[in-house]
Design a protein around this motif. Structure first.
Motif, mmCIF file in Angstrom:
data_model
loop_
_atom_site.group_PDB
_atom_site.id
_atom_site.type_symbol
_atom_site.label_atom_id
_atom_site.label_comp_id
_atom_site.label_asym_id
_atom_site.label_seq_id
_atom_site.Cartn_x
_atom_site.Cartn_y
_atom_site.Cartn_z
ATOM 1 N N GLY A 1 0.793 -1.225 0.000
ATOM 2 C CA GLY A 1 0.000 0.000 0.000
ATOM 3 C C GLY A 1 0.821 1.268 0.000
ATOM 4 N N ASP A 2 2.039 1.206 0.534
ATOM 5 C CA ASP A 2 2.908 2.393 0.553
ATOM 6 C C ASP A 2 3.614 2.602 -0.785
ATOM 7 O OD1 ASP A 2 4.809 0.368 0.529
ATOM 8 O OD2 ASP A 2 5.685 0.892 2.468
ATOM 9 N N GLY A 3 3.323 1.711 -1.757
ATOM 10 C CA GLY A 3 3.937 1.811 -3.081
ATOM 11 C C GLY A 3 5.263 1.088 -3.194
ATOM 12 N N GLY A 4 5.803 0.641 -2.061
ATOM 13 C CA GLY A 4 7.076 -0.072 -2.073
ATOM 14 C C GLY A 4 6.910 -1.545 -2.403
ATOM 15 N N TRP A 5 7.947 -2.113 -2.959
ATOM 16 C CA TRP A 5 7.983 -3.534 -3.283
ATOM 17 C C TRP A 5 8.744 -4.270 -2.195
ATOM 18 C CZ3 TRP A 5 5.556 -5.639 -7.472
ATOM 19 C CH2 TRP A 5 5.131 -4.770 -8.475
ATOM 20 N N ARG A 6 8.288 -5.472 -1.853
ATOM 21 C CA ARG A 6 9.001 -6.330 -0.918
ATOM 22 C C ARG A 6 9.019 -7.753 -1.475
ATOM 23 N NH1 ARG A 6 6.054 -3.016 1.963
ATOM 24 N NH2 ARG A 6 7.059 -1.525 3.328
ATOM 25 N N ILE A 7 10.072 -8.453 -1.160
ATOM 26 C CA ILE A 7 10.215 -9.826 -1.622
ATOM 27 C C ILE A 7 9.315 -10.719 -0.766
ATOM 28 C CG2 ILE A 7 11.825 -11.754 -1.863
ATOM 29 C CD1 ILE A 7 14.035 -9.494 -2.137
ATOM 30 N N VAL A 8 8.444 -11.481 -1.420
ATOM 31 C CA VAL A 8 7.579 -12.422 -0.698
ATOM 32 C C VAL A 8 8.078 -13.854 -0.844
ATOM 33 C CG1 VAL A 8 5.537 -10.942 -0.750
ATOM 34 C CG2 VAL A 8 5.905 -12.589 -2.603
ATOM 35 N N HIS A 9 8.914 -14.088 -1.866
ATOM 36 C CA HIS A 9 9.529 -15.414 -2.019
ATOM 37 C C HIS A 9 10.855 -15.251 -2.758
ATOM 38 C CE1 HIS A 9 10.045 -19.707 -2.362
ATOM 39 N NE2 HIS A 9 10.321 -19.537 -3.641
ATOM 40 N N LEU A 10 11.858 -15.975 -2.288
ATOM 41 C CA LEU A 10 13.171 -15.972 -2.925
ATOM 42 C C LEU A 10 13.648 -17.416 -3.023
ATOM 43 C CD1 LEU A 10 15.561 -14.307 -4.017
ATOM 44 C CD2 LEU A 10 16.462 -14.255 -1.693
ATOM 45 N N HIS A 11 14.097 -17.783 -4.210
ATOM 46 C CA HIS A 11 14.586 -19.147 -4.452
ATOM 47 C C HIS A 11 16.008 -19.044 -4.982
ATOM 48 C CE1 HIS A 11 13.588 -23.442 -5.837
ATOM 49 N NE2 HIS A 11 14.888 -23.277 -5.911
ATOM 50 N N GLU A 12 16.962 -19.614 -4.238
ATOM 51 C CA GLU A 12 18.373 -19.621 -4.641
ATOM 52 C C GLU A 12 18.774 -21.029 -5.044
ATOM 53 O OE1 GLU A 12 19.978 -16.222 -1.547
ATOM 54 O OE2 GLU A 12 20.131 -18.321 -0.964
ATOM 55 N N ASP A 13 19.534 -21.138 -6.114
ATOM 56 C CA ASP A 13 19.956 -22.432 -6.640
ATOM 57 C C ASP A 13 21.413 -22.315 -7.095
ATOM 58 O OD1 ASP A 13 19.952 -25.003 -7.736
ATOM 59 O OD2 ASP A 13 18.993 -24.351 -9.596
ATOM 60 N N VAL A 14 22.334 -22.854 -6.307
ATOM 61 C CA VAL A 14 23.758 -22.743 -6.625
ATOM 62 C C VAL A 14 24.071 -23.600 -7.846
ATOM 63 C CG1 VAL A 14 26.106 -23.186 -5.800
ATOM 64 C CG2 VAL A 14 24.391 -22.240 -4.240
ATOM 65 N N GLN A 15 24.656 -22.951 -8.851
ATOM 66 C CA GLN A 15 25.056 -23.650 -10.069
ATOM 67 C C GLN A 15 26.547 -23.948 -10.083
ATOM 68 O OE1 GLN A 15 22.715 -24.544 -12.761
ATOM 69 N NE2 GLN A 15 21.631 -24.311 -10.818
ATOM 70 N N GLN A 16 27.329 -23.150 -9.361
ATOM 71 C CA GLN A 16 28.767 -23.389 -9.227
ATOM 72 C C GLN A 16 29.163 -23.008 -7.793
ATOM 73 O OE1 GLN A 16 31.884 -22.171 -12.190
ATOM 74 N NE2 GLN A 16 32.452 -20.720 -10.574
ATOM 75 N N VAL A 17 29.619 -23.998 -7.066
ATOM 76 C CA VAL A 17 30.068 -23.759 -5.689
ATOM 77 C C VAL A 17 31.296 -22.876 -5.731
ATOM 78 C CG1 VAL A 17 30.970 -24.844 -3.603
ATOM 79 C CG2 VAL A 17 29.087 -25.913 -4.845
ATOM 80 N N GLY A 18 31.326 -21.881 -4.867
ATOM 81 C CA GLY A 18 32.447 -20.960 -4.839
ATOM 82 C C GLY A 18 33.203 -21.031 -3.530
ATOM 83 N N GLY A 19 34.244 -20.195 -3.454
ATOM 84 C CA GLY A 19 35.045 -20.137 -2.240
ATOM 85 C C GLY A 19 35.990 -21.316 -2.094
ATOM 86 N N VAL A 20 36.197 -22.011 -3.192
ATOM 87 C CA VAL A 20 37.119 -23.159 -3.211
ATOM 88 C C VAL A 20 38.213 -22.844 -4.235
ATOM 89 C CG1 VAL A 20 35.356 -24.826 -2.510
ATOM 90 C CG2 VAL A 20 35.738 -24.392 -4.941
ATOM 91 N N PRO A 21 39.365 -23.499 -4.131
ATOM 92 C CA PRO A 21 40.437 -23.234 -5.103
ATOM 93 C C PRO A 21 39.984 -23.461 -6.541
ATOM 94 C CG PRO A 21 41.279 -24.520 -3.271
ATOM 95 C CD PRO A 21 39.766 -24.472 -3.120
ATOM 96 N N GLU A 22 40.495 -22.611 -7.419
ATOM 97 C CA GLU A 22 40.215 -22.778 -8.848
ATOM 98 C C GLU A 22 40.775 -24.127 -9.289
ATOM 99 O OE1 GLU A 22 38.588 -20.985 -11.031
ATOM 100 O OE2 GLU A 22 38.490 -18.978 -10.225
ATOM 101 N N PRO A 23 40.050 -24.818 -10.166
ATOM 102 C CA PRO A 23 40.562 -26.131 -10.628
ATOM 103 C C PRO A 23 41.808 -25.988 -11.488
ATOM 104 C CG PRO A 23 38.387 -25.649 -11.597
ATOM 105 C CD PRO A 23 38.776 -24.499 -10.723
#
Length: 131
Positions: free
Chosen positions: A109-131
Motif C-alpha cells: 500500500g505504501d507503493g514499495g515492493w518487498r520480496i515475498v519469495h526468494l529461491h536460490e539455486d547454486v550452479q557453481q560452488v564458490g570459495g574453493v580453489p580454482e581447478p
C-alpha cells in the motif's frame, strides 16, 4: 529492490536487508534444505552460518542478467548472482559462486515492493580453489 538488498548484505546491515523482505516471506536458501517461512526461520539460519572471519571471505556480489515481469501488484524477477571471494591465505585465487535466483515481489500500500519469495539455486560452488 534486489540491488538494495545485496548492497545492505555487503554492508552487513541486517535491518536494511529485512526491510526488503515481507515479514512472512518464504525462502529456499542456498545453504539450508528446508523452506524458510518468515523472519524467525531466516534469523535461525543466519545464526547457524559461519561467523565473520571464518571460511572464505566474500569480495563482491554482482546480480546480473535480470528478467522482470510485472503482473499488477506482483513482480517476477529471475537473475544470476555472482559471489566473488578474496584469495586464500596463500594468495591462491578462489572460484566464484554462481547462483541462479528467482524472486517474487509484491507491491504494498505504501507503493514499495518487498520480496515475498526468494529461491536460490547454486550452479557453481564458490570459495574453493580454482581447478
Amino acid at each position: 529492490m534486489i540491488t538494495t538488498m545485496y548492497a545492505a548484505y555487503s554492508r552487513q546491515d541486517r535491518p536494511a536487508i529485512d526491510a526488503c523482505l515481507a515479514p512472512d516471506a518464504t525462502i529456499w536458501d542456498s545453504e539450508a534444505a528446508p523452506l524458510l517461512c518468515g523472519k524467525a526461520d531466516l534469523d535461525r539460519i543466519r545464526e547457524e552460518r559461519p561467523a565473520a572471519g571464518e571460511g572464505p571471505q566474500e569480495a563482491g556480489l554482482d546480480a546480473y542478467d535480470p528478467v522482470v515481469d510485472v503482473f499488477g501488484e506482483l513482480a517476477l524477477l529471475r537473475y544470476w548472482l555472482r559471489v566473488d571471494f578474496a584469495p586464500d591465505a596463500s594468495g591462491a585465487p578462489l572460484r566464484p559462486e554462481i547462483v541462479r535466483n528467482t524472486a517474487v515481489l509484491r507491491r504494498y500500500g505504501d507503493g514499495g515492493w518487498r520480496i515475498v519469495h526468494l529461491h536460490e539455486d547454486v550452479q557453481q560452488v564458490g570459495g574453493v580453489p580454482e581447478p
